[in-house]
Design a protein around this motif. Structure first.
Motif, PDB file in Angstrom:
ATOM      1  N   ASN A 112       0.774  -1.234   0.000  1.00 47.00           N
ATOM      2  CA  ASN A 112       0.000   0.000   0.000  1.00 47.00           C
ATOM      3  C   ASN A 112       0.811   1.293   0.000  1.00 47.00           C
ATOM      4  OD1 ASN A 112      -2.504  -1.367   0.134  1.00 47.00           O
ATOM      5  ND2 ASN A 112      -2.216  -1.680   2.336  1.00 47.00           N
ATOM      6  N   TYR A 113       2.083   1.232   0.488  1.00 46.36           N
ATOM      7  CA  TYR A 113       2.736   2.508   0.762  1.00 46.36           C
ATOM      8  C   TYR A 113       4.196   2.270   1.102  1.00 46.36           C
ATOM      9  CZ  TYR A 113       3.528   6.861   3.579  1.00 46.36           C
ATOM     10  OH  TYR A 113       3.999   8.028   4.112  1.00 46.36           O
ATOM     11  N   TYR A 135       9.152   5.064 -10.747  1.00 50.97           N
ATOM     12  CA  TYR A 135       8.131   5.923 -10.170  1.00 50.97           C
ATOM     13  C   TYR A 135       8.311   7.343 -10.691  1.00 50.97           C
ATOM     14  CZ  TYR A 135      11.853   7.307  -6.865  1.00 50.97           C
ATOM     15  OH  TYR A 135      13.020   7.763  -6.300  1.00 50.97           O
ATOM     16  N   GLU A 183       4.964  13.307  -7.845  1.00 51.40           N
ATOM     17  CA  GLU A 183       3.619  13.865  -7.890  1.00 51.40           C
ATOM     18  C   GLU A 183       3.536  15.253  -7.256  1.00 51.40           C
ATOM     19  OE1 GLU A 183       0.558  11.961  -9.017  1.00 51.40           O
ATOM     20  OE2 GLU A 183       2.291  11.110 -10.081  1.00 51.40           O
ATOM     21  N   LYS A 235       4.604   8.407  -7.001  1.00 51.89           N
ATOM     22  CA  LYS A 235       3.749   7.253  -7.262  1.00 51.89           C
ATOM     23  C   LYS A 235       4.493   6.297  -8.176  1.00 51.89           C
ATOM     24  CE  LYS A 235       0.206   7.616 -10.052  1.00 51.89           C
ATOM     25  NZ  LYS A 235      -1.133   7.983 -10.593  1.00 51.89           N
ATOM     26  N   SER A 236       4.526   5.030  -7.784  1.00 53.78           N
ATOM     27  CA  SER A 236       5.186   4.030  -8.619  1.00 53.78           C
ATOM     28  C   SER A 236       4.339   3.739  -9.850  1.00 53.78           C
ATOM     29  CB  SER A 236       5.414   2.741  -7.830  1.00 53.78           C
ATOM     30  OG  SER A 236       4.207   1.991  -7.746  1.00 53.78           O
ATOM     31  N   HIS A 237       4.936   3.084 -10.826  1.00 50.14           N
ATOM     32  CA  HIS A 237       4.219   2.805 -12.066  1.00 50.14           C
ATOM     33  C   HIS A 237       3.024   1.879 -11.855  1.00 50.14           C
ATOM     34  CE1 HIS A 237       7.490   4.170 -15.137  1.00 50.14           C
ATOM     35  NE2 HIS A 237       7.151   5.104 -14.281  1.00 50.14           N
ATOM     36  N   GLY A 269       1.189   2.215  -9.157  1.00 50.94           N
ATOM     37  CA  GLY A 269       0.254   2.987  -8.343  1.00 50.94           C
ATOM     38  C   GLY A 269       0.557   3.064  -6.867  1.00 50.94           C
ATOM     39  N   ILE A 270       1.699   2.563  -6.414  1.00 49.29           N
ATOM     40  CA  ILE A 270       2.034   2.586  -4.987  1.00 49.29           C
ATOM     41  C   ILE A 270       2.458   3.997  -4.575  1.00 49.29           C
ATOM     42  CG2 ILE A 270       3.579   1.674  -3.209  1.00 49.29           C
ATOM     43  CD1 ILE A 270       3.922  -0.805  -5.095  1.00 49.29           C
ATOM     44  N   PRO A 271       1.822   4.596  -3.575  1.00 48.26           N
ATOM     45  CA  PRO A 271       2.239   5.924  -3.102  1.00 48.26           C
ATOM     46  C   PRO A 271       3.561   5.848  -2.345  1.00 48.26           C
ATOM     47  CG  PRO A 271       0.437   5.101  -1.767  1.00 48.26           C
ATOM     48  CD  PRO A 271       0.621   4.110  -2.879  1.00 48.26           C
TER      49      PRO A 271
END
Length: 348
Positions: A152-153, A221, A224, A236-238, A240-242
Motif C-alpha cells: 500500500n505505501y 516511479y 507527484e 507514485k510508482s508505475h 500505483g504505490i504511493p
C-alpha cells in the motif's frame, strides 16, 4: 586464481576511506595503479595500500598501466571529463554517485558503456547492504504470495546526521596538485541559478534515497508533489504505490537516522540503515505480521557487513564473471530524471 588488476583515480577522503582501503583487503584484487595529482600524498597512499605504480593523471594511467578495471572517485561534476576516457578503453568502471550532473550527460555515458560492452557501476552502496538486500527479497516474497495483502505505501525518512561516524582521516601530505580535467559540469541549461543550487544539493545528498526506493520496489516511479519547504517529496510508482520521501524534517547529532517502511494490508517491513561510513554495521530489519491474536514482531539477524566493502566485492564479482552490476549506470540516469522532476514541481 587470476587477480583483477584495478587502477584507482583519486585518493581523497572517499577515495581512500570508502574504496582503496576496502579493495586492499580483497584477495582476488591486485592494487595495480593510482592516478593522483598530489605526488607526495599519492606516494604515501601507494605505500600504505600496496599500490604498485602511481601516475599524475588518469590519462597517463590509462595509457601506461595494464588494467582489468578502474575505480574512479572524484566529485560527480567531474565525471563528464574523466569517465568517457575510461569507458573508451573498454574498462569496467565504478564511480561514486550520482552518475554525473545532467540526465543528458548520463545517457551519453551509458551509451558509451554499452558501445564498449563494459560494466559501469555507480556507487549506490546502500543497495549492497545485507539488510537492504534482505528487505528487497522480503518485499518481493510478500507481493507474490499475497499472504499479507496488497503493498500500500512506502515511506523513506532521512534527516541530516553524522554520516562519517568517527571514521579516521585519510592520508594527506598537504601537497598541491594541478589537474587537467577540473572543468565542472554545469547544471541543466533550463534551470535558473536558484534552481541549479537546489538541484545540486538534492543530487548530492538525497540521490541515494531516490535510487533505493526504486531498488526496494523493483519498479520505476514519478514525482507527484513537492512541498515548498523542500522537506517532503510525494511520488507514485508505475503500479500505483504511493511513496513519500521525508528530507531534513529534523536534525540529528552524533547519530544517523535513515528508515524505510513498506506497508502491506496486514504487515510492515522496516529497514534502518547505518551511517554510510560506519564500518562493520549493516541495516537492521523489523517485520510486523498481523495474524490476529497470533500477531508477531520479528527481528531477523542480519550479518554485520559494511556496505562499502560489500560494494567492492560485488564490483569485483561482476568484473570477473562479466555480469551486470547491482547498481548499473542505466538506473542512475533515472535518478537524475527524478531529480529534475523534483525541481520542476518545487518551482512550479
Amino acid at each position: 586464481m587470476k587477480k583483477i588488476r584495478i587502477g584507482f583515480v583519486g585518493a581523497g577522503y572517499m577515495g581512500q576511506r570508502a574504496h582503496i582501503a576496502n579493495y586492499a583487503t580483497l584477495p582476488d584484487v591486485e592494487m595495480a595503479a593510482l592516478a593522483e595529482g598530489r605526488e607526495e600524498t599519492a606516494k604515501a597512499v601507494a605505500q600504505r595500500y600496496g599500490i604498485k605504480t602511481i601516475y599524475s593523471s588518469h590519462k597517463e594511467m590509462l595509457k601506461k598501466a595494464e588494467l582489468d578495471a578502474v575505480v574512479a572517485v572524484m566529485h560527480f561534476n567531474l565525471h563528464h571529463r574523466v569517465v568517457p576516457d575510461i569507458l573508451e578503453k573498454g574498462l569496467p568502471l565504478l564511480t561514486e554517485k550520482p552518475i554525473c550532473v545532467s540526465p543528458e550527460t548520463g545517457k551519453k555515458l551509458v551509451k558509451k558503456a554499452q558501445e564498449k560492452d563494459t560494466i559501469y557501476q555507480i556507487g549506490y552502496m546502500k543497495r549492497c547492504d545485507p539488510g537492504t538486500r534482505f528487505v528487497k527479497e522480503k518485499i518481493a516474497e510478500w507481493k507474490q504470495s499475497k499472504e499479507f495483502g496488497s503493498l500500500n505505501y512506502l515511506r523513506a525518512t532521512m534527516p541530516p546526521g553524522d554520516w562519517i561516524f568517527a571514521m579516521d582521516p585519510p592520508i594527506n601530505r598537504k601537497d598541491k596538485a594541478c589537474y587537467d580535467c577540473e572543468t565542472p559540469e554545469p547544471a541543466p541549461q533550463w534551470m535558473t541559478s536558484e534552481q541549479a543550487k537546489v538541484y545540486i544539493e538534492f543530487i548530492n545528498y538525497y540521490i541515494h534515497q531516490v535510487n533505493l526506493i526504486r531498488y526496494l520496489l523493483s519498479e520505476n516511479y514519478s514525482v507527484e508533489y513537492v512541498h515548498p519547504n523542500e522537506k517532503i517529496l510525494v511520488a507514485k510508482s508505475h503500479s500505483g504505490i504511493p511513496i513519500v520521501l521525508e528530507m531534513a524534517t529534523y536534525n540529528v547529532t552524533n547519530e544517523w537516522h535513515e528508515f524505510y517502511e513498506v506497508f502491506f494490508d496486514k504487515g510492515r517491513i522496516k529497514l534502518s540503515l547505518p551511517a554510510p561510513l560506519a564500518r562493520q554495521h549493516a541495516g537492521e530489519v523489523e517485520i510486523y505480521k498481523n495474524k490476529g491474536k497470533n500477531s508477531v514482531y520479528e527481528k531477523p539477524v542480519i550479518i554485520q557487513k559494511w556496505s562499502m566493502l560489500e560494494q567492492a566485492k560485488l564490483f569485483v564479482e561482476a568484473v570477473k564473471n562479466k555480469k551486470e552490476s547491482i547498481s548499473p549506470a542505466s538506473e542512475a540516469v533515472k535518478d537524475l530524471e527524478i531529480a529534475e522532476e523534483y525541481i520542476k514541481k518545487l518551482f512550479a
